[in-house]
Design a protein around this motif. Sequence first.
Motif, PDB file in Angstrom:
ATOM      1  N   ALA A  87       0.850  -1.197   0.000  1.00  0.00           N
ATOM      2  CA  ALA A  87       0.000   0.000   0.000  1.00  0.00           C
ATOM      3  C   ALA A  87       0.881   1.240   0.000  1.00  0.00           C
ATOM      4  O   ALA A  87       2.010   1.232   0.507  1.00  0.00           O
ATOM      5  CB  ALA A  87      -0.914  -0.003   1.227  1.00  0.00           C
ATOM      6  N   ASP A  88       0.374   2.309  -0.572  1.00  0.00           N
ATOM      7  CA  ASP A  88       1.168   3.529  -0.718  1.00  0.00           C
ATOM      8  C   ASP A  88       1.155   4.399   0.535  1.00  0.00           C
ATOM      9  O   ASP A  88       1.889   5.387   0.604  1.00  0.00           O
ATOM     10  CB  ASP A  88       0.659   4.324  -1.915  1.00  0.00           C
ATOM     11  N   GLY A  89       0.313   4.064   1.491  1.00  0.00           N
ATOM     12  CA  GLY A  89       0.263   4.815   2.729  1.00  0.00           C
ATOM     13  C   GLY A  89      -0.954   4.428   3.544  1.00  0.00           C
ATOM     14  O   GLY A  89      -1.857   3.740   3.063  1.00  0.00           O
ATOM     15  N   VAL A  90      -0.973   4.870   4.797  1.00  0.00           N
ATOM     16  CA  VAL A  90      -2.092   4.620   5.698  1.00  0.00           C
ATOM     17  C   VAL A  90      -2.507   5.934   6.332  1.00  0.00           C
ATOM     18  O   VAL A  90      -1.659   6.729   6.768  1.00  0.00           O
ATOM     19  CB  VAL A  90      -1.720   3.602   6.799  1.00  0.00           C
ATOM     20  N   ILE A  91      -3.820   6.176   6.374  1.00  0.00           N
ATOM     21  CA  ILE A  91      -4.373   7.382   6.984  1.00  0.00           C
ATOM     22  C   ILE A  91      -4.818   7.030   8.397  1.00  0.00           C
ATOM     23  O   ILE A  91      -5.646   6.141   8.582  1.00  0.00           O
ATOM     24  CB  ILE A  91      -5.559   7.902   6.157  1.00  0.00           C
ATOM     25  N   VAL A  92      -4.267   7.726   9.390  1.00  0.00           N
ATOM     26  CA  VAL A  92      -4.545   7.380  10.785  1.00  0.00           C
ATOM     27  C   VAL A  92      -5.037   8.600  11.565  1.00  0.00           C
ATOM     28  O   VAL A  92      -4.694   9.744  11.250  1.00  0.00           O
ATOM     29  CB  VAL A  92      -3.307   6.783  11.487  1.00  0.00           C
ATOM     30  N   GLN A  93      -5.856   8.353  12.580  1.00  0.00           N
ATOM     31  CA  GLN A  93      -6.302   9.390  13.506  1.00  0.00           C
ATOM     32  C   GLN A  93      -5.663   9.221  14.877  1.00  0.00           C
ATOM     33  O   GLN A  93      -5.291  10.202  15.517  1.00  0.00           O
ATOM     34  CB  GLN A  93      -7.824   9.362  13.666  1.00  0.00           C
ATOM     35  N   ASP A  94      -5.552   7.997  15.341  1.00  0.00           N
ATOM     36  CA  ASP A  94      -5.121   7.700  16.703  1.00  0.00           C
ATOM     37  C   ASP A  94      -3.606   7.890  16.844  1.00  0.00           C
ATOM     38  O   ASP A  94      -2.814   7.250  16.152  1.00  0.00           O
ATOM     39  CB  ASP A  94      -5.516   6.255  17.035  1.00  0.00           C
ATOM     40  N   TRP A  95      -3.216   8.780  17.771  1.00  0.00           N
ATOM     41  CA  TRP A  95      -1.791   9.038  17.968  1.00  0.00           C
ATOM     42  C   TRP A  95      -1.057   7.777  18.425  1.00  0.00           C
ATOM     43  O   TRP A  95       0.096   7.539  18.052  1.00  0.00           O
ATOM     44  CB  TRP A  95      -1.593  10.139  19.009  1.00  0.00           C
ATOM     45  N   GLY A  96      -1.715   6.963  19.234  1.00  0.00           N
ATOM     46  CA  GLY A  96      -1.088   5.728  19.684  1.00  0.00           C
ATOM     47  C   GLY A  96      -0.820   4.781  18.539  1.00  0.00           C
ATOM     48  O   GLY A  96       0.232   4.133  18.486  1.00  0.00           O
ATOM     49  N   LEU A  97      -1.767   4.699  17.622  1.00  0.00           N
ATOM     50  CA  LEU A  97      -1.577   3.839  16.452  1.00  0.00           C
ATOM     51  C   LEU A  97      -0.447   4.367  15.586  1.00  0.00           C
ATOM     52  O   LEU A  97       0.334   3.584  15.024  1.00  0.00           O
ATOM     53  CB  LEU A  97      -2.871   3.758  15.643  1.00  0.00           C
ATOM     54  N   ALA A  98      -0.351   5.685  15.464  1.00  0.00           N
ATOM     55  CA  ALA A  98       0.739   6.271  14.679  1.00  0.00           C
ATOM     56  C   ALA A  98       2.095   5.884  15.274  1.00  0.00           C
ATOM     57  O   ALA A  98       3.029   5.524  14.550  1.00  0.00           O
ATOM     58  CB  ALA A  98       0.588   7.788  14.633  1.00  0.00           C
ATOM     59  N   ALA A  99       2.201   5.952  16.609  1.00  0.00           N
ATOM     60  CA  ALA A  99       3.448   5.568  17.266  1.00  0.00           C
ATOM     61  C   ALA A  99       3.742   4.085  17.059  1.00  0.00           C
ATOM     62  O   ALA A  99       4.889   3.689  16.817  1.00  0.00           O
ATOM     63  CB  ALA A  99       3.365   5.890  18.759  1.00  0.00           C
ATOM     64  N   LEU A 100       2.686   3.262  17.133  1.00  0.00           N
ATOM     65  CA  LEU A 100       2.858   1.831  16.903  1.00  0.00           C
ATOM     66  C   LEU A 100       3.311   1.558  15.475  1.00  0.00           C
ATOM     67  O   LEU A 100       4.188   0.723  15.236  1.00  0.00           O
ATOM     68  CB  LEU A 100       1.536   1.106  17.182  1.00  0.00           C
ATOM     69  N   ALA A 101       2.733   2.281  14.525  1.00  0.00           N
ATOM     70  CA  ALA A 101       3.094   2.081  13.118  1.00  0.00           C
ATOM     71  C   ALA A 101       4.566   2.377  12.872  1.00  0.00           C
ATOM     72  O   ALA A 101       5.238   1.671  12.104  1.00  0.00           O
ATOM     73  CB  ALA A 101       2.226   2.965  12.233  1.00  0.00           C
ATOM     74  N   ARG A 102       5.089   3.396  13.532  1.00  0.00           N
ATOM     75  CA  ARG A 102       6.491   3.744  13.341  1.00  0.00           C
ATOM     76  C   ARG A 102       7.419   2.648  13.870  1.00  0.00           C
ATOM     77  O   ARG A 102       8.542   2.490  13.409  1.00  0.00           O
ATOM     78  CB  ARG A 102       6.801   5.077  14.029  1.00  0.00           C
ATOM     79  N   GLU A 103       6.911   1.877  14.832  1.00  0.00           N
ATOM     80  CA  GLU A 103       7.704   0.788  15.385  1.00  0.00           C
ATOM     81  C   GLU A 103       7.657  -0.467  14.524  1.00  0.00           C
ATOM     82  O   GLU A 103       8.688  -1.101  14.283  1.00  0.00           O
ATOM     83  CB  GLU A 103       7.220   0.448  16.801  1.00  0.00           C
ATOM     84  N   VAL A 104       6.450  -0.835  14.070  1.00  0.00           N
ATOM     85  CA  VAL A 104       6.293  -2.142  13.424  1.00  0.00           C
ATOM     86  C   VAL A 104       6.395  -2.079  11.906  1.00  0.00           C
ATOM     87  O   VAL A 104       6.737  -3.073  11.259  1.00  0.00           O
ATOM     88  CB  VAL A 104       4.954  -2.801  13.844  1.00  0.00           C
ATOM     89  N   VAL A 105       6.063  -0.935  11.293  1.00  0.00           N
ATOM     90  CA  VAL A 105       6.157  -0.814   9.822  1.00  0.00           C
ATOM     91  C   VAL A 105       6.771   0.547   9.482  1.00  0.00           C
ATOM     92  O   VAL A 105       6.123   1.413   8.903  1.00  0.00           O
ATOM     93  CB  VAL A 105       4.776  -0.972   9.145  1.00  0.00           C
ATOM     94  N   PRO A 106       8.033   0.757   9.837  1.00  0.00           N
ATOM     95  CA  PRO A 106       8.652   2.069   9.627  1.00  0.00           C
ATOM     96  C   PRO A 106       8.740   2.482   8.162  1.00  0.00           C
ATOM     97  O   PRO A 106       8.919   3.666   7.858  1.00  0.00           O
ATOM     98  CB  PRO A 106      10.048   1.899  10.240  1.00  0.00           C
TER      99      PRO A 106
END
Length: 243
Positions: A87-106
């Motif tokens: 996928a070319d990107g993910v649109i997120v609202q939750d700040w916690g999910l954003a932090a998690l995304a940076r860890e698991v799919v940088p």
Amino acid sequence: MELLSPAGHWEAMVAAVQNGADAVYLGLESCNARRGAKNFTAQEFPQALDYCHLRGVKVYLTVNTLLTDRELPEAEGLLRQASRLGADGVIVQDWGLAALAREVVPDLPLHASTQMTVHSLTGVEKAAELGMGCAVLGRELSGPDVRHICAHSPISIEVFAHGALCMCWSGQCAMSALIGQRSGNRGLCAQPCRLPYRLDGGKAGHPLSLKDMCLASHIRELRDMGVSLLKLEGRMTRPESVA
């Protein structure tokens, strides 16, 4: 400037691609802000990516609701799937999910959803600090505000050019949860602002229902401001409307 079209289901996605969209945004059956749309199944998602990428169209996955701790493992699975499938990107609202995304799919680009209520340069800069590559500005901003943010933003800026306007600041309305027992921040807005109300015993009207926005006559102006992505709302609409 990239034209980003809604794709609430397969037919709408095809309509967007066949009518010139540069990119589409779509959601799966959970963790997205349009749970009332038909959406895509886990089996359809890779097929949608193949269909769009074969035709040079980008695909952004929406994982744009506020999440509970219990939902984070499922959301993490969606992020990993999006990364694995390209996928070319993910649109997120939750700040916690954003932090998690940076860890698991940088490697996976992140867009700060309009539900994050980014309506200032400070907000954009904070989104950039948290690893966002693009911020979707709140629809309440004026032209001069958008121009100022674009001129100084460290990341790409995306704005809505067509669609419904919320009667509250984007992402901050609790009216649906209070009256309808379901929240727009959980993907199930009851749209109480669209209902008729009677004020002081007078004639019933729609004092909270705003007209839809349409910036079709301002496209060149938005491009000159430095807007990178022009977004159309409508994952609940028919393919003919998307087209």
